[in-house]
Design a protein around this motif. Structure first.
Motif, PDB file in Angstrom:
ATOM      1  N   GLN A  24       0.818  -1.220   0.000  1.00 13.52           N
ATOM      2  CA  GLN A  24       0.000   0.000   0.000  1.00 13.52           C
ATOM      3  C   GLN A  24       0.849   1.265   0.000  1.00 13.52           C
ATOM      4  OE1 GLN A  24      -2.251  -0.738   3.551  1.00 13.52           O
ATOM      5  NE2 GLN A  24      -3.551  -2.295   2.606  1.00 13.52           N
ATOM      6  N   GLY A  25       2.168   1.095   0.075  1.00 20.00           N
ATOM      7  CA  GLY A  25       3.062   2.246  -0.016  1.00 20.00           C
ATOM      8  C   GLY A  25       3.620   2.743   1.298  1.00 20.00           C
ATOM      9  N   HIS A  26       3.340   2.019   2.387  1.00 21.77           N
ATOM     10  CA  HIS A  26       3.837   2.460   3.687  1.00 21.77           C
ATOM     11  C   HIS A  26       5.268   1.980   3.938  1.00 21.77           C
ATOM     12  CE1 HIS A  26      -0.186   3.819   4.600  1.00 21.77           C
ATOM     13  NE2 HIS A  26      -0.678   2.605   4.392  1.00 21.77           N
ATOM     14  N   LYS A  27       5.968   2.700   4.784  1.00 18.27           N
ATOM     15  CA  LYS A  27       7.298   2.294   5.220  1.00 18.27           C
ATOM     16  C   LYS A  27       7.132   1.400   6.441  1.00 18.27           C
ATOM     17  CE  LYS A  27      11.749   4.024   6.886  1.00 18.27           C
ATOM     18  NZ  LYS A  27      12.513   5.226   7.321  1.00 18.27           N
ATOM     19  N   VAL A  28       7.593   0.171   6.349  1.00 19.90           N
ATOM     20  CA  VAL A  28       7.307  -0.821   7.392  1.00 19.90           C
ATOM     21  C   VAL A  28       8.606  -1.389   7.969  1.00 19.90           C
ATOM     22  CG1 VAL A  28       6.126  -2.987   7.926  1.00 19.90           C
ATOM     23  CG2 VAL A  28       5.169  -1.441   6.197  1.00 19.90           C
ATOM     24  N   THR A  29       8.663  -1.410   9.301  1.00 23.57           N
ATOM     25  CA  THR A  29       9.799  -2.018   9.993  1.00 23.57           C
ATOM     26  C   THR A  29       9.282  -3.033  10.998  1.00 23.57           C
ATOM     27  OG1 THR A  29      11.055   0.047   9.816  1.00 23.57           O
ATOM     28  CG2 THR A  29      11.887  -1.620  11.342  1.00 23.57           C
ATOM     29  N   ILE A  30       9.798  -4.247  10.933  1.00 21.09           N
ATOM     30  CA  ILE A  30       9.439  -5.311  11.870  1.00 21.09           C
ATOM     31  C   ILE A  30      10.512  -5.410  12.948  1.00 21.09           C
ATOM     32  CG2 ILE A  30       9.246  -7.817  12.142  1.00 21.09           C
ATOM     33  CD1 ILE A  30       7.935  -7.944   9.402  1.00 21.09           C
ATOM     34  N   PHE A  31      10.070  -5.497  14.213  1.00 20.52           N
ATOM     35  CA  PHE A  31      10.989  -5.681  15.327  1.00 20.52           C
ATOM     36  C   PHE A  31      10.701  -7.030  15.988  1.00 20.52           C
ATOM     37  CE2 PHE A  31      10.499  -1.090  14.821  1.00 20.52           C
ATOM     38  CZ  PHE A  31      11.830  -0.674  14.772  1.00 20.52           C
ATOM     39  N   GLU A  32      11.662  -7.934  15.894  1.00 17.46           N
ATOM     40  CA  GLU A  32      11.530  -9.282  16.460  1.00 17.46           C
ATOM     41  C   GLU A  32      12.497  -9.440  17.628  1.00 17.46           C
ATOM     42  OE1 GLU A  32      11.062 -12.726  17.818  1.00 17.46           O
ATOM     43  OE2 GLU A  32       9.708 -12.237  16.152  1.00 17.46           O
TER      44      GLU A  32
END
Length: 487
Positions: A24-32
């Protein structure tokens, strides 16, 4: 407008949401917080043996196909999928039932056990298939916002199935206790007793007998690798060893999260971690649900798991094996009614190296054993050892072979590990059960009721426990975020 979005956790629902949000165009960061991604679906390798630590059943292949198709991809772009033949084997005290890879084969097996039973079986699976179509294409695609989501022309015609149970439906059509156990087994994936699960959920029987049981070559972790590969190709950043310890709020909005003691600001925060744990990261006035709320909910079981390397190939077993040689109802009571360690546990054994030679060294066997147990009960190494001995004694007797002296190594995983590794509420393994009062809009919400930019996904929210529902949960929450924050 593009938003900067943080996702806590990297399980199936989190990975799914990350892909949709990035698309959708968002900037996404996953924190595991752990050193590897996948949430409960991690992998353990030792001495040439490969174990899926968590999920080991690949059901509902159409859900995986739809997920990848949403991004112009196919499952075959990432991993090889094989249909198991037979699907699995069930061990009873005096005989075994083998579930084939087609309904015709299963009907033949039912006839062997109970002459004439194939006729009601075909009707039952036909009805289950209709329910599956409605559930997967209508009901589970709703975000759990309103009770009206459950009302469609199709569900209105089946409203009685939400008030009857799987157990009553099965027992009305079948008399043989072995066939009853066989048909009641699939709803255990929903985390509740068959006599507490609405009969509409017979769609799980269609997933079993109608769609079959599959195996991704290399194990279930191949799905995690596929989804992370897709996510990264869409621009998602994945950070491991990144523990989120606090969610900060200003004026009813999340302002930042604390990751490894560093405050980071985001426009939207989505948690794919344990829902209850996530709310402990908030100040008490921002929590939606009290400790009393959680304590009254029906949770799916926890599990005692063993990962064992054998120095020989094992006989008289299949890839998936269920050991129903003890009383099903008594074990269920020890999980749900009077939580305690079961006196005579049912158990499950998985030997992926029977069909996938990459999972063990040549001539050896990879063994995964699971005992369903009540969440929150006492977990010690002594108890684990006691139960390993119990099930291995029965395994040897029922499969007519000696295996104890062929164990190269063994590792275990139980309540304490679910809490430590996944912050799992009471160490549950599968989330919140799908009982009538914990279905759809009656489950914890995808969107926080108190904070306008905090969202949740995974097995404690909509649509419920299981890997395919987790993929759908990620899609649903991404749609909600886009609805409220794409301006």
């Amino acid at each position: 407008m593009s938003k900067n979005i943080a996702i806590i956790g990297s399980g199936f629902s989190a990975l799914s949401a990350s892909c949709y949000l990035a698309k959708q165009g968002h900037k996404v960061t996953i924190f595991e917080k752990n050193s590897t991604i996948g949430g409960r679906c991690r992998q353990f390798k030792k001495d040439g043996f490969t174990f899926d630590i968590g999920p080991s059943w690949y059901w509902m292949p159409d859900i995986f196909d739809k997920f990848f198709a949403d991004f112009g991809k196919k499952t075959s772009d990432y991993y090889q999928l094989d249909k198991l033949s037979p699907a699995y084997k069930i061990f009873f005290k005096d005989e075994n039932i083998t579930i084939g890879d087609t309904l015709d084969k299963i009907c033949t097996e039912f006839e062997r056990i109970e002459p004439g039973s194939s006729i009601p079986l075909k009707k039952f699976i036909k009805k289950a298939g209709d329910n599956y179509n409605i559930a997967i294409n209508k009901v589970v695609l709703k975000p759990g916002v309103s009770p009206l989501e459950l009302i469609t022309p199709e569900t209105a015609m089946r409203v009685d199935q939400f008030f009857k149970t799987i157990s009553s439906e099965v027992r009305k059509n079948f008399k043989n206790p072995k066939l009853i156990s066989t048909l009641e087994f699939p709803v255990l994936f929903l985390g509740a007793k068959p006599n507490k699960t609405p009969s509409f959920y017979s769609f799980m029987n269609f997933a079993d007998f109608g769609l079959g049981t599959w195996h991704p070559k290399g194990g279930m972790y191949q799905i995690v690798l596929a989804m992370s590969s897709l996510a990264k190709s869409l621009g998602v950043i994945i950070k491991t060893d990144s523990n989120v310890s606090k969610i900060d709020v200003v004026n009813k909005s999340v302002s930042s999260i604390t990751v490894n003691n560093n405050k980071l600001s985001f426009d939207v925060v989505l948690s794919g971690a344990d829902y209850h744990h996530t709310e402990t990261l908030l100040d008490i006035n921002h929590k939606q649900y009290s400790e009393k709320y959680w304590s009254k909910k029906t949770f799916a079981p926890s599990s005692l798991l063993f990962y064992i390397g054998f120095d020989k190939k094992l006989d008289n077993i299949q890839h998936h094996n269920l050991f129903f040689d003890t009383n099903f109802e008594s074990h269920a009571e020890d999980i749900y009614d009077d939580p305690k360690w079961p006196s005579n546990p049912l158990f499950y054994a998985n030997f992926p190296s029977k069909t996938d030679l990459t999972m063990a060294p040549e001539g050896y066997e990879t063994g995964f054993f699971l005992i369903p147990i009540a969440p929150g009960i006492k977990d010690t190494l002594e108890i684990r050892a006691k139960y390993l001995n119990i099930i291995l004694n029965r395994f040897e007797k029922l499969t007519n072979q000696s295996v104890k002296n062929n164990i190269i190594f063994k590792e275990s995983f139980c309540v304490n590990d679910f809490i430590k590794d996944y912050n799992s509420y009471k160490g549950n393994a599968y989330g919140m059960a799908n009982t009538l009062l914990q279905t759809a809009f009656l489950r914890p919400k995808l969107k926080s009721k108190k904070l306008d930019n905090l969202y949740f996904t995974g097995q404690l929210t909509v649509p419920g426990p299981g890997v395919p529902p987790a993929l759908i949960s990620g899609k649903l929450v991404a749609q909600l975020i886009n609805k409220y924050h794409n301006k």
